[in-house]
Design an enzyme around this catalytic site. Structure first.
Site, PDB file in Angstrom:
ATOM      1  N   HIS A 204       0.573  -1.486  -0.043  1.00 32.58           N
ATOM      2  CA  HIS A 204       0.046   0.140   0.103  1.00 32.58           C
ATOM      3  C   HIS A 204       0.974   1.003  -0.166  1.00 32.58           C
ATOM      4  O   HIS A 204       0.772   2.689  -0.214  1.00 32.58           O
ATOM      5  CB  HIS A 204      -0.871  -0.102   1.805  1.00 32.58           C
ATOM      6  CG  HIS A 204      -1.921  -0.830   1.382  1.00 32.58           C
ATOM      7  ND1 HIS A 204      -1.714  -2.412   1.305  1.00 32.58           N
ATOM      8  CD2 HIS A 204      -3.458  -0.591   0.908  1.00 32.58           C
ATOM      9  CE1 HIS A 204      -2.808  -2.863   0.888  1.00 32.58           C
ATOM     10  NE2 HIS A 204      -4.160  -1.959   0.647  1.00 32.58           N
ATOM     11  N   HIS A 246       1.494  -3.787   9.208  1.00 36.07           N
ATOM     12  CA  HIS A 246       2.750  -3.422   9.111  1.00 36.07           C
ATOM     13  C   HIS A 246       3.584  -2.855  10.173  1.00 36.07           C
ATOM     14  O   HIS A 246       3.559  -2.480  10.862  1.00 36.07           O
ATOM     15  CB  HIS A 246       3.264  -2.817   7.280  1.00 36.07           C
ATOM     16  CG  HIS A 246       2.363  -3.373   6.242  1.00 36.07           C
ATOM     17  ND1 HIS A 246       3.938  -4.058   6.026  1.00 36.07           N
ATOM     18  CD2 HIS A 246       1.345  -3.188   6.017  1.00 36.07           C
ATOM     19  CE1 HIS A 246       2.952  -4.492   5.341  1.00 36.07           C
ATOM     20  NE2 HIS A 246       1.531  -4.039   4.618  1.00 36.07           N
TER      21      HIS A 246
END
Length: 283
Positions: A204, A246
């Protein structure tokens, strides 16, 4: 008057003592072949030769090497310093990794509904979907199909190429690094694939950075819209950490990788002539 007598300073074995006084050697006693004077006579009466031979002894070489290293006061030898460098690098990397994990854990305030910011989790997931690859691929392909100008088709085609390039490069890096996602992450992500179980780098973040640069460079946008694009890029990266998807380093490296991917798209840019030839083959 008595005749002067020479002062005998020799040893009992008849070997003379080196010095400035005169000595007499007995003729009836055998000469000691191992005496220092006899060695000097055999070696050309050069005292430095004896010193050199003594200095060539392995024991003296070892002793002198250790004494020199300790007397110099300059720390360990060079090879010891070389051995210390990898350990220092390993300690630094371990410290940075520990800080990364600790900071990522503290910032994952939307990792689940029971988290401190659990009520914001639906909004973060909406931002997550806005940075997913499938909506961007579908939007770029649809815009390419609907565009009625060569310039618009050229821009949309290169955006589509950039998105495909992003998927390939991120998938390769994830498969090579194989860093697991944080333990507090919930695998309820939108449209995941096999490689998405790995964390480094954030796809992303790479996509947001690359698409943000692309939109700012090739679309005529007003100042408020340019600010919104930059804000969207930052929110996509922040949502990855807040949702616990993440670690911080995954997002930071993803931003840098996406920034570099845009440069690669510019190098591989398809001209209108190339676009027309490609569309002619497809037709």
């Amino acid at each position: 008057m008595h005749s002067p007598k020479a002062k005998n300073t020799g040893r009992r074995d008849g070997s003379p003592v080196l010095g400035g006084s005169f000595e007499f050697v007995s003729l009836t006693k055998p000469v000691n072949r191992s005496s220092p004077r006899h060695l000097l006579q055999r070696q050309g009466s050069d005292p430095t030769t004896v010193r050199l031979r003594a200095s060539e002894s392995p024991l003296r070489r070892r002793g002198s090497g250790s004494s020199t290293g300790s007397a110099s006061g300059q720390g360990p030898p060079e090879e010891d310093g070389i051995r210390l460098n990898p350990s220092l690098i390993g300690i630094s990397l371990s410290s940075l990794l520990a800080i990364d994990l600790w900071l990522s854990k503290r910032l994952s305030v939307c990792a689940c509904e029971d988290s401190s910011w659990g009520s914001v989790r639906p909004l973060m997931k909406l931002i997550e979907v806005s940075g997913h690859g499938l909506p961007w691929l579908a939007g770029a392909a649809y815009s390419l199909y609907k565009s009625d100008t060569a310039a618009g088709q050229e821009v949309m085609l290169n955006l589509l190429v950039g998105l495909l390039l992003d998927l390939i490069l991120v998938g390769i890096v994830k498969a090579v690094v194989r860093r697991r996602r944080p333990a507090h992450n919930q695998m309820d992500m939108f449209a995941t694939f096999s490689v998405d179980r790995y964390s480094f780098p954030s796809g992303h973040a790479t996509r947001a950075a690359m698409c943000g640069r692309f939109l700012l460079a090739h679309l005529v946008l007003a100042a408020p819209l340019r600010v919104l694009v930059l804000l969207w890029v930052c929110l996509v990266g922040l949502s990855r950490v807040l949702l616990g998807r993440h670690n911080v380093t995954d997002v930071l490296f993803g931003f840098w990788m996406g920034y570099c991917q845009y440069n690669l798209v510019e190098i591989l840019w398809f001209s209108p002539q190339t676009l027309q030839g490609l569309l002619g083959h497809l037709a």
